[in-house]
Structure formats: C-alpha cells, structure tokens
Design an enzyme around this catalytic site. Sequence first.
Site, PDB file in Angstrom:
ATOM      1  N   ASP A  88       0.819  -1.224   0.000  1.00 59.98           N
ATOM      2  CA  ASP A  88       0.000   0.000   0.000  1.00 59.98           C
ATOM      3  C   ASP A  88       0.845   1.263   0.000  1.00 59.98           C
ATOM      4  O   ASP A  88       0.651   2.153  -0.821  1.00 59.98           O
ATOM      5  CB  ASP A  88      -0.927   0.039   1.230  1.00 59.98           C
ATOM      6  CG  ASP A  88      -2.074  -0.948   1.121  1.00 59.98           C
ATOM      7  OD1 ASP A  88      -2.412  -1.352  -0.008  1.00 59.98           O
ATOM      8  OD2 ASP A  88      -2.627  -1.317   2.174  1.00 59.98           O
TER       9      ASP A  88
ATOM     10  N   ARG B  79       0.337   4.141  17.034  1.00 58.82           N
ATOM     11  CA  ARG B  79      -0.099   5.193  16.101  1.00 58.82           C
ATOM     12  C   ARG B  79       0.232   6.605  16.563  1.00 58.82           C
ATOM     13  O   ARG B  79       0.772   7.387  15.781  1.00 58.82           O
ATOM     14  CB  ARG B  79      -1.595   5.058  15.766  1.00 58.82           C
ATOM     15  CG  ARG B  79      -1.999   3.740  15.096  1.00 58.82           C
ATOM     16  CD  ARG B  79      -1.017   3.252  14.100  1.00 58.82           C
ATOM     17  NE  ARG B  79      -1.476   2.100  13.327  1.00 58.82           N
ATOM     18  CZ  ARG B  79      -0.672   1.253  12.694  1.00 58.82           C
ATOM     19  NH1 ARG B  79       0.642   1.410  12.767  1.00 58.82           N
ATOM     20  NH2 ARG B  79      -1.156   0.251  11.999  1.00 58.82           N
TER      21      ARG B  79
ATOM     22  N   ASP C 252      -7.264   2.789  12.327  1.00 61.95           N
ATOM     23  CA  ASP C 252      -5.973   3.462  12.223  1.00 61.95           C
ATOM     24  C   ASP C 252      -6.039   4.811  11.515  1.00 61.95           C
ATOM     25  O   ASP C 252      -5.335   5.743  11.886  1.00 61.95           O
ATOM     26  CB  ASP C 252      -4.942   2.538  11.561  1.00 61.95           C
ATOM     27  CG  ASP C 252      -4.504   1.421  12.510  1.00 61.95           C
ATOM     28  OD1 ASP C 252      -4.500   1.660  13.731  1.00 61.95           O
ATOM     29  OD2 ASP C 252      -4.179   0.320  12.030  1.00 61.95           O
TER      30      ASP C 252
ATOM     31  N   SER D 128      -2.988  -9.725   6.920  1.00 59.12           N
ATOM     32  CA  SER D 128      -2.493  -8.371   7.135  1.00 59.12           C
ATOM     33  C   SER D 128      -1.949  -8.332   8.553  1.00 59.12           C
ATOM     34  O   SER D 128      -2.686  -8.544   9.520  1.00 59.12           O
ATOM     35  CB  SER D 128      -3.632  -7.379   6.959  1.00 59.12           C
ATOM     36  OG  SER D 128      -3.302  -6.185   7.616  1.00 59.12           O
TER      37      SER D 128
HETATM   38  N1  ARG Z   1      -7.987  -4.025  15.234  1.00 59.94           N
HETATM   39  C1  ARG Z   1      -6.746  -3.540  15.728  1.00 59.94           C
HETATM   40  C2  ARG Z   1      -6.828  -2.073  16.033  1.00 59.94           C
HETATM   41  O1  ARG Z   1      -7.720  -1.424  15.622  1.00 59.94           O
HETATM   42  C3  ARG Z   1      -5.597  -3.876  14.844  1.00 59.94           C
HETATM   43  C4  ARG Z   1      -5.501  -3.265  13.496  1.00 59.94           C
HETATM   44  C5  ARG Z   1      -4.280  -3.831  12.863  1.00 59.94           C
HETATM   45  N2  ARG Z   1      -4.003  -3.550  11.526  1.00 59.94           N
HETATM   46  C6  ARG Z   1      -3.553  -4.481  10.656  1.00 59.94           C
HETATM   47  N3  ARG Z   1      -3.053  -4.099   9.546  1.00 59.94           N
HETATM   48  N4  ARG Z   1      -3.588  -5.767  10.908  1.00 59.94           N
HETATM   49  O2  ARG Z   1      -5.993  -1.554  16.726  1.00 59.94           O
END
Ligand code: ARG
Length: 396
Positions: free
Chosen positions: A12, A92, A121, A173
Amino acid sequence: MKIALAYSGGLDTSVAIRWLKEKYNAKVICVYADVGQGEDINAIEKRAIASGASKVYVSDLKEKFIKEFVFPALKAGAVYEQKYLLATALSRPLIVWELVRVAALEKCDAVAHGCTGKGNDQVRFEVGMMTLAPHLKNIAPVREWELASREEEIEYAHKHNIPINVTKKSPYSIDKNLWGISIECGTIEDPSVEPDENVYQITKSAQDAPDKPTYVEIYFNKGEPAKLNGKTLSSTDIVCKLNEIGGINGIGRVDMMENRLVGIKSREIYEFPAATILMNVHRELESLVLDRETMHYKELIAQKYSELIYYGLWYSPLKKALDAFINQTQKEVTGFVRLKLYKGMCNPVGRKSSYSLYNLNLATYEKSSTFDQRLGEGFVKLWGLPYKIKALRRRK
Ligand code: ARG
C-alpha cells in the site's frame, strides 16, 4: 508540494509514494518508524527510494515507544473489550509524533498514511495529526485511489516499476511491534472457523510448549518493570526477552470479535506474550500494595483509558488528566512477582513488596492472630442495618 508519508515498506505505502507524486505533483518524504517490527531496514530504505521517494527517514523509536506509550497503558491497566492489549493502537500516536517532527524539519505541506477507510488506524493517524499539527493537510491515498483490490495495486506497481517483488506476501495483514502483533484478513475472516496454526507468528501453541514450567521473577519500580530474574535491563530488553520466553510457553494468544470505532465488527487474532505477562504482574502487585477503594476506582479509569487509546484520543486533555491520577496511584507499586509460565498459562505464584498492605497477624487463622473478632459483630450489624429495616417493613 511536499508530503511526509508514514511508510511501512508494504504494498500500500509503496504504491502510495508513486500515486502521491502523480496526483499532487509532490515530493514524497518517507518516514519509517521502527517500533519493533523486526524488519530489514536497509531493504525498506531501498524500496522507498526505488518506489520514488525523495528521501527516507528511518527512526528507531523502540525505547520511546515502550517508555512513553506502552508503560502508561500498562500502569493504567488498559485492555480494550477485556482482550485487546492495544499494541497497534498504541503505536499510532508515536508514528504521528515522528511524522510531525519530520514534516516540520522538511517543511512539508501535508502528511499521508496508508490506512483504509474501514479501520481504526485512519482515525488514530488523522485525529493525532489534527491535534499535534492542525495546519498540515491529511491525505489518505488508499481511501482516495481507484485501485479496488490487491491485484490492481500489484498491476499498478508493475506498470510503474515499483519493486513489489521484494514485498513479502502473506495471506494475512500483519501489524507488528514490541507490545504485540495484530493479524487480520484471509481465512480468519470467518469467525466460526478456528485459525490455522500458521496464523501465529511469535507464539507456540500450548500443545507444542515445553512440558516443564518456566519461572520468571519480575521487579517493578513505581509501576514500571525494571528487573527480570534479578537483572536490571532496559525497558526494551525486558519486553523483548519476555516476548521470547512467553512465546515459547504459548502465552498471549487472543482470538476475539472486536467493535471498531467505525461501527464494523471484526474478527481479530493477536499475540501478546510480553504484554500478557507484564499486565499480569502489574495487576498482582497492585493488589498487594493498593488500598481497596483506589484499586476498584482504578478499574473504572482503565476502561475509559483503553477507549481513549482505541479511539485515537491519545493526545486529548482527558488522557492527560487520567495520567495524573494513574501516576499518583503508582508511587508504591514497587516489588517482585514470581510467575509460573506453563502451556499458555501465566500465573503469579509469589509476590513481595516493602509497600505491601498484607498483614499476616490480621489475616491469619492461626493462634497468633491479633485481630479482635468481637469488632466483627458491630460492623456486620451496621452494614446490614438498612436491609434489615427494609425486610422488617415488608413483614408488617
Ligand atoms: N484491530 C486492531 C486495532 O484497531 C488492529 C488493526 C491492525 N491492523 C492491521 N493491519 N492488521 O488496533
């Protein structure tokens, strides 16, 4: 135009470099934040340049991540929906912080990230940016572009000579840092099906874990881990070592349904070996040294604190105010906990602190007890009085 892009090295964000250059006629500065992904930094730098970046910043943020983001969450006891130890969510705001730093240094007009429009995110990145650098424009290429699938992105990459053949391909992912791993997509999207063993990246299954228990002794100072098995180690080293020991013993696997902020439910797989161990130790120590009312009140705070992290509100005034409360409660959270790790279980088996509120003479059922049991009589009478009055009235 100049754009600072939060670069992960994946498909990405590699495609995003080229797309941003074209769409905004911009120079793209990549920012790779190392929070313990354990990736080949050289390869990542090369990939960014080959994909069209003007410059790449690689920042080792591991110690900062643990000290300033993970430990506050640990002290708060922050767990989202009883299961998620917030590893991705905690990284983040730090990545945002680094992005803002580089954007200022490079005099950028905008920042960009590779998040989709369906997840949490994007919220964490953009709300963080809006709080730390409200003058910068936020761009989310993946939300904007017309590439509808991974296949179309790969095609785009081929057309523009973006080196994605080096991009590791996995059916899942995966987002990894020192506090844990989040795994989504692929076969785990069906919540009725047990995940394949190959989903798990850093933990053994309980079956494959050693048949003998492993004991660890962890020393906390003011709510933060400081020693492992008697040795003083850096925060990062303690977490790394516990990820290893916990992983071998099958500690910290989570399979859950999760409520995203954007309203979607998702099935998530996580691995939190070190985080599970440290949360356990911390809770155990608190129950030794905190008075009952502080401890119970802190549980309410923990719930709110976890939501603030999950909802992208790390830099909010409420989070700061709660930190002040939490830090006040941690002044005496100092001492040892001994844990037994065995086939996915992680149980405290001993605890000790010079701030302990445990009083053997009061608690003991032996003859040595100094507790005047007659005091119990009056206490119970008054405690139950309102209910007795109510019951008597009912009988009339
Ligand atoms: N659901 C989790 C969160 O919102 C993890 C998101 C993870 N992203 C990924 N690319 N697997 O913090």
